[in-house]
Design a protein around this motif. Structure first.
Motif, short mmCIF file in Angstrom:
data_model
loop_
_atom_site.label_atom_id
_atom_site.label_comp_id
_atom_site.label_asym_id
_atom_site.label_seq_id
_atom_site.Cartn_x
_atom_site.Cartn_y
_atom_site.Cartn_z
N THR A 199 37.90 48.84 13.21
CA THR A 199 37.57 47.57 13.58
C THR A 199 38.92 46.70 13.65
O THR A 199 38.89 45.71 13.92
N GLU A 200 40.07 47.31 13.06
CA GLU A 200 41.19 46.36 12.86
C GLU A 200 42.05 46.27 14.51
O GLU A 200 41.79 46.98 15.39
N CYS A 201 42.54 44.93 14.46
CA CYS A 201 43.12 44.74 15.93
C CYS A 201 44.33 45.68 16.15
O CYS A 201 44.82 45.89 15.19
N CYS A 202 44.54 45.87 17.31
CA CYS A 202 45.88 46.73 17.75
C CYS A 202 47.14 45.82 17.55
O CYS A 202 48.40 46.36 17.70
N GLY A 203 46.93 44.37 17.50
CA GLY A 203 48.08 43.46 17.54
C GLY A 203 48.48 42.81 18.76
O GLY A 203 49.56 42.03 18.95
N PHE A 204 47.74 42.99 20.01
CA PHE A 204 48.07 42.54 21.33
C PHE A 204 47.62 41.16 21.27
O PHE A 204 48.56 40.23 21.13
N ALA A 207 48.98 36.12 24.24
CA ALA A 207 49.93 35.52 23.87
C ALA A 207 50.60 35.71 22.42
O ALA A 207 51.84 35.52 22.05
N PHE A 208 49.75 36.08 21.51
CA PHE A 208 50.28 36.45 20.30
C PHE A 208 51.06 37.43 20.04
O PHE A 208 52.00 37.09 18.96
N SER A 209 51.15 38.30 20.70
CA SER A 209 52.12 39.32 20.50
C SER A 209 53.51 38.99 21.02
O SER A 209 54.42 39.43 20.71
N VAL A 210 53.58 37.89 21.91
CA VAL A 210 54.76 37.05 22.24
C VAL A 210 55.25 36.13 21.29
O VAL A 210 56.44 36.10 20.73
N ARG A 211 54.45 35.47 20.76
CA ARG A 211 54.61 34.41 19.81
C ARG A 211 54.99 34.99 18.44
O ARG A 211 55.66 34.34 17.52
N HIS A 212 54.31 36.02 17.84
CA HIS A 212 54.53 36.57 16.75
C HIS A 212 54.79 38.02 16.93
O HIS A 212 54.05 38.96 16.33
N PRO A 213 55.82 38.40 17.34
CA PRO A 213 56.32 39.79 17.59
C PRO A 213 56.34 40.67 16.41
O PRO A 213 56.03 42.16 16.46
N GLU A 214 56.93 40.03 15.28
CA GLU A 214 56.84 40.92 14.20
C GLU A 214 55.62 41.36 13.66
O GLU A 214 55.31 42.65 13.01
N ILE A 215 54.73 40.25 13.44
CA ILE A 215 53.22 40.58 13.14
C ILE A 215 52.83 41.76 13.96
O ILE A 215 52.04 42.42 13.44
N ASN A 217 54.06 43.80 15.94
CA ASN A 217 54.54 45.28 15.81
C ASN A 217 54.18 45.84 14.75
O ASN A 217 53.93 47.16 14.76
N ALA A 218 54.02 45.12 13.46
CA ALA A 218 53.26 45.86 12.36
C ALA A 218 52.04 46.31 12.63
O ALA A 218 51.52 47.51 12.15
N MET A 219 51.08 45.46 13.37
CA MET A 219 49.78 45.68 13.67
C MET A 219 49.52 46.96 14.47
O MET A 219 48.90 48.06 14.26
N VAL A 220 50.40 47.02 15.61
CA VAL A 220 50.37 48.15 16.37
C VAL A 220 50.82 49.39 15.68
O VAL A 220 50.32 50.46 16.00
N LYS A 221 51.75 49.25 14.84
CA LYS A 221 52.44 50.50 14.17
C LYS A 221 51.14 50.98 13.14
O LYS A 221 51.12 52.30 13.14
N ASP A 222 50.31 50.19 12.69
CA ASP A 222 49.15 50.61 11.85
C ASP A 222 48.08 51.42 12.76
O ASP A 222 47.55 52.33 12.36
N LYS A 223 47.93 50.55 14.15
CA LYS A 223 47.25 51.20 15.04
C LYS A 223 47.46 52.85 15.47
O LYS A 223 46.74 53.55 15.46
N LEU A 224 48.75 52.87 15.59
CA LEU A 224 49.44 54.13 15.95
C LEU A 224 48.99 55.32 14.85
O LEU A 224 48.76 56.39 15.16
N ASP A 225 49.51 54.78 13.63
CA ASP A 225 49.23 55.73 12.39
C ASP A 225 47.93 56.24 12.45
O ASP A 225 47.68 57.30 12.43
N HIS A 226 46.81 55.27 12.87
CA HIS A 226 45.32 55.70 12.48
C HIS A 226 45.02 56.48 13.52
O HIS A 226 44.08 57.60 13.27
N ASN A 245 49.43 48.02 25.05
CA ASN A 245 50.20 47.47 23.97
C ASN A 245 50.39 48.88 23.20
O ASN A 245 51.38 49.04 22.85
N ILE A 246 49.12 49.64 22.94
CA ILE A 246 49.40 50.73 22.20
C ILE A 246 50.23 51.69 23.15
O ILE A 246 51.04 52.52 22.44
N LYS A 247 49.99 52.06 24.14
CA LYS A 247 50.93 52.96 24.72
C LYS A 247 52.46 52.63 24.85
O LYS A 247 53.32 53.25 24.63
#
Length: 281
Positions: A199-204, A207-215, A217-226, A245-247
């Protein structure tokens, strides 16, 4: 528009509830015609997903209408705080779908904007009723295929293991978590596996991914791992923003090689039943 059946919503945590007081989703009888709202990301980055959606609707015996002047749903302006600009874009879209046919959208995000936020955007204005009536005709495409078209699928593909990512908007606004699963479970040669923390967000988040790229990137890294931990051959999503975003993250991560072939759910389904040829997008 006549209503012939209803399905209980899934909860925000993606678990079905036996509570009879849960909200109900109302669906129309299968129509002869529908409108398709294509979305910007489908148009610009994943046109095959849009065409696959059209082919699946036609495969279900439904005629598809596509107003050529449609553009954006207005979500980027709306979520950035530009409500007047968003209203202008939304009004332009509402003027194009004049007949009382359902409007199906190959995206939970854009669908959520039109279904949930158009009424809020025009609340108290002269367009209040128009926006409300328009929103009631909005359906996410995979959900429409399952609950309105009752689409049967016959798998023509080889054995494969698939992980499915459901977007936040599909899950929490459109409440379509189980629709993609229902379609995939019809395919006899597809082993659907569920990643951890599904149920967790992929981080996209647009505009969130543009305004908060560090957060982001951390979220999509978690999604990739899972997703990688499932050992799936690839992953699917019915939202182009999540898919992109994930690709994109997978292309920079050597540990996520199989996820680089991620594909839109509609394209995957159309190919598995022989409506299109070729590999992933």
């Amino acid at each position: 528009m006549p209503v012939h059946h209803f399905i209980p919503d899934d909860s925000l945590v993606d678990s079905l509830s036996d509570d009879l007081s849960s909200p109900l989703k109302l669906y129309p009888s299968k129509p002869k015609k529908v409108y398709v709202f294509g979305t910007c990301l489908v148009d610009l980055f994943y046109p095959e997903a849009g065409m696959s959606g059209v082919l699946l609707l036609e495969h279900a015996g439904v005629e598809v209408l596509f107003p050529q002047d449609q553009t954006c749903c207005g979500q980027p302006a709306y979520t950035s705080g530009y409500k007047e600009e968003a209203r202008s874009v939304a009004l332009a879209q509402m003027s194009l779908f004049n007949e009382e046919y359902p409007i199906v959208v190959p995206s939970g995000s854009c669908g959520g904007m039109m279904k949930m936020h158009y009424p809020r955007l025009f609340e108290g204005t002269e367009y209040d009723q128009q926006a409300q009536e328009f929103s009631e005709r909005i359906y996410e495409l995979t959900d429409f295929l399952v609950h309105v078209c009752d689409l049967p699928l016959v798998d023509q593909g080889e054995q494969t293991k698939i992980a499915l990512h459901t977007s936040c908007s599909s899950r929490r606004e459109m409440k379509t978590t189980d629709s993609g699963k229902a379609l995939l479970k019809q395919l006899k040669n597809v082993n659907l596996v569920e990643p951890e923390k599904v149920t967790e967000c992929c981080g996209f988040g647009g505009a969130f991914s543009v305004r908060h790229p560090e957060i982001s990137n951390a979220m999509v890294k978690d999604k990739l791992d899972h997703l990688s931990n499932t050992k799936a051959d690839t992953f699917l999503s019915s939202d182009c923003g999540c898919l992109m975003n994930i690709k994109g993250a997978a292309e920079k991560d050597k540990s996520a090689l199989t996820l680089r072939s991620g594909e839109h759910l509609l394209s995957f389904l159309a190919r598995r039943v022989g409506l299109i040829e070729g590999g992933s997008e």
